[in-house]
Design a protein around this motif. Structure first.
Motif, PDB file in Angstrom:
ATOM      1  N   SER A  47       0.838  -1.199   0.000  1.00  0.00           N
ATOM      2  CA  SER A  47       0.000   0.000   0.000  1.00  0.00           C
ATOM      3  C   SER A  47       0.867   1.239   0.000  1.00  0.00           C
ATOM      4  CB  SER A  47      -0.943   0.017   1.214  1.00  0.00           C
ATOM      5  OG  SER A  47      -0.226   0.228   2.420  1.00  0.00           O
ATOM      6  N   GLY A  48       0.245   2.380  -0.338  1.00  0.00           N
ATOM      7  CA  GLY A  48       0.900   3.665  -0.242  1.00  0.00           C
ATOM      8  C   GLY A  48       1.940   3.923  -1.318  1.00  0.00           C
ATOM      9  N   GLY A  49       2.634   5.060  -1.162  1.00  0.00           N
ATOM     10  CA  GLY A  49       3.739   5.425  -2.030  1.00  0.00           C
ATOM     11  C   GLY A  49       3.393   6.407  -3.122  1.00  0.00           C
ATOM     12  N   LEU A  50       2.084   6.697  -3.316  1.00  0.00           N
ATOM     13  CA  LEU A  50       1.711   7.566  -4.428  1.00  0.00           C
ATOM     14  C   LEU A  50       1.740   9.045  -4.074  1.00  0.00           C
ATOM     15  CD1 LEU A  50       0.147   7.216  -7.438  1.00  0.00           C
ATOM     16  CD2 LEU A  50      -1.455   8.590  -6.100  1.00  0.00           C
ATOM     17  N   SER A  51       1.441   9.368  -2.825  1.00  0.00           N
ATOM     18  CA  SER A  51       1.278  10.769  -2.454  1.00  0.00           C
ATOM     19  C   SER A  51       1.949  11.080  -1.125  1.00  0.00           C
ATOM     20  CB  SER A  51      -0.217  11.114  -2.341  1.00  0.00           C
ATOM     21  OG  SER A  51      -0.413  12.375  -1.734  1.00  0.00           O
TER      22      SER A  51
END
Length: 364
Positions: free
Chosen positions: A265-269
């Motif tokens: 999950s995560g890592g985009l913003s």
């Protein structure tokens, strides 16, 4: 009997247990070419007793690298360098080997982590980045170039060529990297994809690129070769990519013949709000496993043998992946087997290290 140490088959590939070594960037390549560091690093992990070892995110093109030290697989030179590593590792280990193929998109052109990790300009040795839309990851980053339809076609061809190279040099499994805010994730998330053509807008359009790449790769590698995908199940930002969309994506991938889903999950913003703690991503794996029925790999803050055993034994996921934990303790599977009353594969050169209290731990 420990469920963590029971075998599982992905596609046609049998794994001796449910412990996966996750892809972990080493930032130690030479212009995309694997180096002796990779032979040492992967050779060490190949004797850990895990069921599968997946090589770090490997760029399908030079501009797809996170840093100029990233591993690549885009031409004869990079392919031969990695082939030499695979041959050396497989000479002394029977552990199945996978590789993760990816493109960093707008998160490319960065310094290595121990030099700050920030994006670097062209004058500092960086390069123009690409993305779904002309939206930077951070306000201080350069603006990425929104990919044209021609560039998208080129990208698909690059993934196909890299997969063919990986198959040709002996990898048993290929994983497409659509997580952690890299290019394929940038197309999936409405936060980074504001296109108005067939690759933007509604969910079906935002999924289109990943599904097309998956289909084209699936067509060019042998039917017995395992093909899976790693996703970020949530951006952890309101209005971003989330669990329901991940369920729909996984169902679409299953229809195309995907062998497993690797759930992070995560890592985009930079606006993400992640409640990091033990098992914090496992509920995503459990939901997707229940709703889609595809073999799932759970990852993230899984550090203890009993914790990993519980995830598999209760059906929350089919497998667990270790990243930082196995860098810290490269014999984690040995110690887990000792705690859980199981046994584990180890090279005979190491058998005499078996503690008296767990005689019978090792097997060939």
């Amino acid at each position: 009997m420990s469920q963590l140490f029971t075998p599982i088959t992905l596609g046609a590939l049998p794994l001796p247990n449910r412990i996966i070594i996750a892809p972990m960037c080493q930032y130690s390549a030479d212009n995309g070419k694997a180096t002796p560091w990779h032979t040492i690093h992967l050779g060490n992990l190949s004797h850990s007793g895990a069921g599968l070892l997946i090589v770090e995110a490997t760029a399908v093109s030079p501009e797809g690298r996170i840093s100029d030290r990233d591993l690549g697989l885009w031409d004869e030179t990079t392919t031969q360098a990695l082939a030499d590593v695979v041959t050396a590792v497989k000479q002394y280990s029977r552990m199945p080997l996978g590789i993760q193929l990816g493109h960093a998109g707008r998160k490319a052109s960065c310094a290595v982590p121990w030099q700050g990790g920030g994006q670097i300009s062209a004058t500092e040795g960086g390069w123009q980045t690409l993305s779904a839309s002309a939206l930077p990851f951070n306000s201080q980053d350069q603006i990425p170039q929104a990919m044209s339809l021609e560039q998208i076609q080129q990208l698909k061809a690059q993934f196909v060529a890299a997969a063919q190279h990986a198959d040709g040099i002996g990898f048993d499994l290929i994983e497409l990297h659509a997580a952690h805010g890299y290019l394929l994730h940038q197309f999936l998330s409405p936060l980074s994809n504001q296109r108005t053509d067939q690759y933007g807008g509604g969910l079906a359009n935002r999924m289109r690129l990943l599904l097309e790449i998956f289909s084209e790769v699936r067509q060019v590698i042998p039917a017995h070769k395992v093909l899976g995908v790693r996703i970020s199940a949530s951006d952890w930002v309101d209005g971003g990519w989330d669990e329901p969309q991940s369920v729909e994506l996984t169902a679409a991938l299953k229809q195309l013949g995907c062998d497993y889903i690797h759930i992070s999950s995560g890592g985009l913003s930079p606006q993400q709000q992640i409640p990091i703690g033990p098992n914090y991503q496992v509920p995503f794996a459990e939901t997707i496993k229940q709703k889609v029925g595809m073999p799932t790999i759970a990852v993230g803050q899984i550090t203890e043998a009993e914790q990993a055993e519980a995830i598999v034994a209760t059906g929350q996921a089919d497998m667990v992946a270790l990243g930082r934990g196995i860098l810290y303790n490269p014999r984690w599977p040995w110690h887990a087997a000792a705690k859980l009353g199981a046994n584990v594969k180890a090279p005979p050169q190491y058998w005499r290290s078996e503690p008296q209290a767990v005689k019978g731990l090792f097997k060939e």
